[in-house]
Design a protein around this motif. Structure first.
Motif, short mmCIF file in Angstrom:
data_model
loop_
_atom_site.label_atom_id
_atom_site.label_comp_id
_atom_site.label_asym_id
_atom_site.label_seq_id
_atom_site.Cartn_x
_atom_site.Cartn_y
_atom_site.Cartn_z
N ILE A 177 0.77 -1.20 0.20
CA ILE A 177 0.09 -0.26 -0.14
C ILE A 177 0.42 1.14 -0.20
O ILE A 177 0.85 2.12 -0.66
CB ILE A 177 -0.96 -0.08 0.94
CG1 ILE A 177 -2.60 -1.30 1.14
CG2 ILE A 177 -1.52 1.26 1.24
CD1 ILE A 177 -3.30 -1.10 2.42
N ARG B 25 -4.27 10.50 0.55
CA ARG B 25 -3.05 10.14 1.40
C ARG B 25 -3.50 9.65 3.00
O ARG B 25 -2.51 8.66 4.06
CB ARG B 25 -2.01 11.07 1.42
CG ARG B 25 -0.49 11.50 2.19
CD ARG B 25 0.36 12.09 1.88
NE ARG B 25 0.51 12.23 0.13
CZ ARG B 25 0.12 13.22 -0.62
NH1 ARG B 25 0.03 13.86 0.16
NH2 ARG B 25 0.84 13.24 -1.59
N SER C 121 -9.38 4.01 -4.02
CA SER C 121 -8.38 5.12 -4.63
C SER C 121 -9.92 5.02 -5.78
O SER C 121 -9.42 6.23 -6.50
CB SER C 121 -8.21 3.40 -5.25
OG SER C 121 -6.24 3.56 -4.81
N ASN D 216 -4.88 6.83 4.41
CA ASN D 216 -3.93 5.59 3.81
C ASN D 216 -2.99 5.41 4.68
O ASN D 216 -2.82 4.84 5.15
CB ASN D 216 -3.90 4.71 2.19
CG ASN D 216 -4.87 4.72 2.29
OD1 ASN D 216 -5.46 4.07 1.34
ND2 ASN D 216 -6.12 5.50 0.49
N VAL E 260 0.40 4.44 -2.79
CA VAL E 260 0.14 5.54 -2.90
C VAL E 260 0.44 6.28 -3.48
O VAL E 260 -0.60 7.50 -3.92
CB VAL E 260 -0.04 5.69 -1.12
CG1 VAL E 260 0.18 7.55 -1.27
CG2 VAL E 260 -0.79 5.37 -0.47
N SER E 261 1.45 6.79 -4.09
CA SER E 261 2.13 7.72 -4.48
C SER E 261 1.77 7.97 -6.18
O SER E 261 1.29 8.60 -6.86
CB SER E 261 3.68 7.92 -4.66
OG SER E 261 4.03 7.89 -3.27
N PHE F 213 -7.10 0.31 0.70
CA PHE F 213 -6.68 1.30 -0.21
C PHE F 213 -7.77 1.46 -1.93
O PHE F 213 -7.60 2.58 -2.44
CB PHE F 213 -5.63 0.72 -0.54
CG PHE F 213 -5.02 0.69 -1.63
CD1 PHE F 213 -3.99 2.15 -1.95
CD2 PHE F 213 -4.72 0.20 -2.94
CE1 PHE F 213 -4.06 2.62 -2.53
CE2 PHE F 213 -3.93 0.51 -4.24
CZ PHE F 213 -3.00 1.94 -4.04
#
Length: 271
Positions: free
Chosen positions: A57, A220, A148, A223, A61-62, A144
């Motif tokens: 994860i 951000r 998204s 998560n 994320v980025s 996650f």
């Protein structure tokens, strides 16, 4: 408002994206990049391969913050202004359908295409994680994936709003790219610059709440604070208070980012 009309427009938009293979292409892009980043994300620490759910994860994320907003904005920026430029908007509105039904139908169809491509793309990584680590720790990864989708829907709402407000496709596309630069690249730099320039005396107490003005930062926080390893990796535990970083609260903020731009678009998209 008739839901049948909204559903008909939404299905047409979804079929168009399936017919031109947009959903398949984006899903493959998501899957390929997610697999590469998840597999090689630990190269800096001298290790490669799929590791823990938390580390996966953290690695993804980025990717989501940079890629999903851009795709959502490019998907929806011409939803209305494109129809207007082609001269088909007036023709569609001569049919027994209201502007609200048309707008919601277009948004829901585009949202379905974006959601489908996101779930399929990241779902392939989930399958590999199940094979690698089992289903015990899969719940955080599903969260996650859900966040998204919410991030994509928030930027899709912004794109549809721009499509209503812009006078032509060129201006709408320029505004969409500018919005991506602002939220993904510039917003955090401005906040950090303000803190550094004033030695933390200006905006320090408000810094965590200013992050809520950016849907990318909401994603951000959502998560980063869901797992201990991710939280420590990003080093935000000392910036955002734990009382603010609650999943349900961040979910409501993200929902606000979805609804508010659509409300503005509905208000402006009047006869």
């Amino acid at each position: 408002m008739e839901l049948r009309q909204v559903f008909a427009v939404a299905m047409k938009e979804l079929r168009d994206r399936l017919r031109n293979r947009w959903v398949v292409a984006v899903a493959l892009v998501f899957a390929a990049l997610a697999l590469v980043i998840a597999y090689f994300g630990g190269a800096q620490q001298g290790a490669v391969g799929l590791r823990s759910i938390e580390f996966t994860i953290a690695s993804l994320v980025s990717l989501v913050i940079y890629l999903i907003p851009l795709i959502a904005l490019l998907l929806g920026f011409d939803a209305i202004v494109g129809e207007r430029e082609r001269g088909s908007l007036e023709l569609v509105l001569t049919l027994p359908i209201t502007r609200l039904e048309l707008l919601l139908g277009k948004y829901l169809g585009l949202a379905a295409a974006l959601t489908l491509s996101t779930l399929v793309g990241f779902g392939l990584v989930a399958v590999l994680l199940v094979v690698q680590t089992g289903t015990a720790g899969l719940e955080p990864y599903l969260g996650f994936m859900f966040s998204s989708v919410l991030l994509g829907l928030a930027f899709l709402s912004l794109a549809v709003m721009l499509s209503v407000l812009a006078s032509d496709r060129a201006r709408a596309s320029g505004l969409a790219i500018a919005l991506w630069f602002f939220f993904v690249l510039v917003f955090d730099l401005l906040l950090l610059g303000l803190l550094v320039a004033t030695g933390g005396e200006t905006g320090g107490a408000w810094f965590p709440y200013l992050l809520l003005l950016n849907p990318a930062d909401v994603f951000r926080i959502l998560n980063v604070f869901s797992l201990d390893e991710v939280r420590n990796l990003y080093g935000l535990s000392s910036i955002v208070p734990s009382a603010l970083a609650k999943p349900w609260l961040m979910g409501l903020v993200m929902l606000g980012w979805i609804v508010a731009p659509l409300g503005i678009a509905t208000w402006r998209f009047r006869p």
